[in-house]
Design a protein around this motif. Structure first.
Motif: not given
Length: 211
Positions: A1-3, A110-114, A117-121, A130-133
């Motif tokens: 869950m993203a904070a 919401l589209i921009r947030v998603a 977050l996808k790009k930065h995670m 290697a770690f996948d957040p």
């Protein structure tokens, strides 16, 4: 869950944005003025900042500028009624990832947030690790490593902020029984297991040194 940390002094708008984000599964912490938001960034780790600009005590521009100078690379949006080119330019100069002008469409937010977050995670690489957040998968030399929940959460904080000092409070947030002693035990175990180069910033927190 993203904070997500939401800085918005309009209570009704803050509640509306927080509710929309909450329905998408995000954990939202709200601040009403810049100093409160700044304090919250020291207390815990966030995956995204949503900052209004004209808020009491510390403006959104100044707040993000201060965070960037301190080495905080958390993705950040400005959500503001300031729509002139000079303000937009100042926002990006301060280090924002996106600039959303009020009034705005909640679905677009919401589209921009998603997307951000996808790009930065994306998976994070550190030496042979290697770690996948997003999935929590941890690999060393291509082999999956099994860690207890707390140690994996502590390791995630370190590797996602490699080169930055992670405050003790951020570690405490993911620990069941937080204490200095318990944190030192977990840090020592991770250091031994992975051969990590960790620095203890006395009284502040720990930093995973970049390779």
């Amino acid at each position: 869950m993203a904070a997500i940390l939401l800085l918005e002094d309009d209570e009704m708008l803050s509640q509306t944005i927080a509710a929309a984000l909450g329905q998408e599964g995000y954990e939202v912490t709200c601040a009403r003025h810049g100093e409160e938001a700044l304090d919250l960034t020291y207390e815990r780790r966030f995956d995204l900042y949503l900052f209004d600009v004209n808020v009491p005590l510390i403006s959104g521009f100044d707040l993000l500028g201060e965070l960037r100078e301190a080495g905080d690379a958390t993705p950040a949006f400005f959500v503001t009624a300031l729509n002139d080119i000079a303000s937009v330019s100042r926002g990006f100069d301060a280090g924002c990832d996106d600039y959303i002008k009020k009034p705005f469409d909640l679905d677009e937010l919401l589209i921009r947030v998603a997307a951000t977050l996808k790009k930065h995670m994306q998976p994070v690489a550190y030496r042979d690790i290697a770690f996948d957040p997003q999935t929590g998968q941890l690999l060393q030399d291509g082999v999956e490593v099994d860690l207890q929940r707390v140690e994996k959460a502590i390791f995630a904080l370190l590797i996602e902020r490699a080169g930055q000092t992670v405050p003790k409070e951020a570690f405490y947030d993911v620990m069941e029984k937080p204490s200095d002693i318990a944190l030192r035990v977990h840090i020592a175990a991770l250091k031994k297991r992975f051969g990590l180069e960790l620095s203890n910033i006395r009284g502040v927190g720990y930093r995973l040194e970049r390779p």
